[in-house]
Write a protein that holds these residues in place. Structure first.
Motif, short mmCIF file in Angstrom:
data_model
loop_
_atom_site.label_atom_id
_atom_site.label_comp_id
_atom_site.label_asym_id
_atom_site.label_seq_id
_atom_site.Cartn_x
_atom_site.Cartn_y
_atom_site.Cartn_z
N CYS B 57 136.79 86.02 199.60
CA CYS B 57 137.58 84.79 199.54
C CYS B 57 137.64 84.33 198.08
O CYS B 57 136.61 84.24 197.41
CB CYS B 57 136.92 83.72 200.41
SG CYS B 57 137.66 82.10 200.23
N ASN B 58 138.82 84.02 197.57
CA ASN B 58 138.92 83.64 196.15
C ASN B 58 138.36 82.25 195.89
O ASN B 58 138.16 81.87 194.75
CB ASN B 58 140.37 83.78 195.66
CG ASN B 58 141.23 82.61 196.08
OD1 ASN B 58 141.10 81.52 195.53
ND2 ASN B 58 142.07 82.81 197.09
N ILE B 59 138.10 81.47 196.95
CA ILE B 59 137.50 80.15 196.75
C ILE B 59 135.97 80.23 196.81
O ILE B 59 135.28 79.93 195.84
CB ILE B 59 138.02 79.13 197.79
CG1 ILE B 59 139.55 78.99 197.64
CG2 ILE B 59 137.32 77.78 197.62
CD1 ILE B 59 140.20 78.13 198.70
N GLN B 126 132.36 80.43 189.19
CA GLN B 126 133.36 79.97 190.17
C GLN B 126 132.87 78.69 190.88
O GLN B 126 133.66 77.80 191.19
CB GLN B 126 133.62 81.10 191.18
CG GLN B 126 134.38 80.72 192.44
CD GLN B 126 135.84 80.35 192.18
OE1 GLN B 126 136.35 80.47 191.06
NE2 GLN B 126 136.52 79.83 193.20
N LEU B 127 131.54 78.61 191.07
CA LEU B 127 130.97 77.40 191.69
C LEU B 127 131.18 76.20 190.76
O LEU B 127 131.60 75.12 191.20
CB LEU B 127 129.48 77.61 191.98
CG LEU B 127 128.70 76.39 192.51
CD1 LEU B 127 129.24 75.91 193.85
CD2 LEU B 127 127.21 76.71 192.63
N LEU B 131 133.23 72.71 191.34
CA LEU B 131 132.61 71.39 191.20
C LEU B 131 133.46 70.51 190.28
O LEU B 131 133.54 69.30 190.45
CB LEU B 131 131.20 71.52 190.65
CG LEU B 131 130.21 72.25 191.56
CD1 LEU B 131 128.86 72.42 190.87
CD2 LEU B 131 130.03 71.52 192.89
N GLN B 132 134.11 71.15 189.30
CA GLN B 132 134.96 70.40 188.36
C GLN B 132 136.29 70.01 189.00
O GLN B 132 136.79 68.92 188.80
CB GLN B 132 135.23 71.23 187.11
CG GLN B 132 134.01 71.31 186.19
CD GLN B 132 134.09 72.45 185.17
OE1 GLN B 132 134.96 73.31 185.27
NE2 GLN B 132 133.20 72.45 184.21
N GLU B 133 136.86 70.92 189.81
CA GLU B 133 138.21 70.70 190.33
C GLU B 133 138.26 69.98 191.67
O GLU B 133 139.24 69.32 191.98
CB GLU B 133 138.94 72.04 190.46
CG GLU B 133 139.18 72.68 189.10
CD GLU B 133 139.78 74.08 189.20
OE1 GLU B 133 139.98 74.56 190.35
OE2 GLU B 133 140.03 74.69 188.15
N GLU B 134 137.21 70.17 192.50
CA GLU B 134 137.24 69.54 193.82
C GLU B 134 136.36 68.29 193.84
O GLU B 134 135.59 68.06 192.92
CB GLU B 134 136.77 70.55 194.89
CG GLU B 134 137.61 71.83 194.93
CD GLU B 134 136.98 72.91 195.82
OE1 GLU B 134 136.33 72.56 196.83
OE2 GLU B 134 137.13 74.11 195.50
N GLU B 135 136.52 67.49 194.87
CA GLU B 135 135.71 66.27 195.00
C GLU B 135 134.44 66.60 195.78
O GLU B 135 134.39 66.40 197.00
CB GLU B 135 136.50 65.21 195.79
CG GLU B 135 137.78 64.74 195.12
CD GLU B 135 137.48 63.69 194.05
OE1 GLU B 135 136.66 62.78 194.32
OE2 GLU B 135 138.04 63.81 192.94
#
Lengths: 198, 198
Positions: B57-59, B126-127, B131-135
């Motif tokens: 999964c790319n996420i 990626q983690l 953390l930077q992009e999502e809430e």
């Protein structure tokens, strides 16, 4: 979330093998996921080939990729001695010994009244045919040392001896390297019964 | 005589799996020989599919047959909590519990100076990006209770806490149904340290 379908399917396939439960099947599946792709393709190909390329030798019944099998085709082997075994794995065990140079006959089973296996259910008629058509002097009965193996051995002996062919049975006794203290009673009895003069 | 080639090849493939030695590999191979052809074909196909159809999964880095994985795509899950695990099998273990409804992040390893595995060798960048992009409000570190797992947990905690995100670690203590008498010292120590008021 369940396992993704491709994982669930492989786990299911591994679970069908003897001695492999759900946890081991999952462990093997995740190991396969990390494996080099060539090895996995080769594994898959081997599974397909083994069903496609193997057959039973029309002479001795051994499993083989060429028919007749390499042993039946081998001109250097002594065709006057036939060693009768329960299955192909026994042929391979005998061959690993590198001492026997006769030929084989694979029964693919043993007589077992309990499981309803009679003389017509195992490869006996083909053995009789060989005894009639070929020049065979000795039949060595190498069925397992179980009740069914013994019964099969007795049956073959009564069937073949009247034709004037020598019938022998593998020796029973103590395994090499084993301890008398731990041997079971039947094995000890057979070892005493079969004792040889030094 | 050696094993016929198709047999030898399959034994060889089975032997490459963990915990399967030469004897077990031979036993499994002969079992396959007797198996129903469809089951064997399905087994072979599953091996091929698992390498072909699965991806990460790319996420979250979890292994999946669709990208993003079904968990990352699931709108009902709480995206403010991320549970960090060592590998995809841990995700599946957590999901079997049916109690966690946040999302995951798979590291694909742990920090291990002994084996030369540093922060760049596992899925940490990626983690950080997530953390930077999502809430994200909480990161639950669920690495194994081993020395490497603990070290990874400490590393992540020092890395993430300064950003004002809550970092928690799974509780350590006695396994449910286990016996104090047989618990090791570290587990008992953790159980006392983490004791809760009744």
């Amino acid at each position: 979330m369940q396992y993704p379908l491709p994982i669930a399917k492989l786990i299911n396939s591994f679970s069908k093998l003897p001695g492999i439960g759900a946890k081991t099947a999952a462990r093997l599946t995740f190991y396969i996921l990390e494996m080099n792709e060539n090895d996995v393709t080769e594994f898959a190909q081997s599974l397909i080939n083994i069903k496609r390329d193997l057959t039973y030798c029309n002479i001795c019944g051994n499993i083989t990729d060429i028919d007749p099998c390499s042993i039946c085709q081998d001109e250097t082997r002594d065709r006057s001695v036939v060693l009768v075994v329960e299955d192909s794995q026994d042929v391979m065990a005998m061959e690993r010994m590198h001492e026997y140079d006769g030929v084989y006959h694979v029964l693919h089973g043993v007589l077992s009244p309990m499981e309803g296996t009679g003389p017509d259910d195992i490869n006996i008629s083909q053995l009789i045919k060989r005894l009639q058509e070929e020049e065979i002097e000795e039949v060595i009965v190498a069925t397992n040392a179980t009740a069914e193996g013994e019964a099969t051995s007795m049956y073959l002996s009564r069937l073949i001896k009247p034709a004037g062919i020598k019938v022998t049975r593998l020796a029973h006794g103590l395994a090499v390297g084993s301890d008398i203290e731990y041997a079971d009673e039947m094995t000890l009895y057979r070892a005493i019964e079969g004792r040889r003069e030094l």
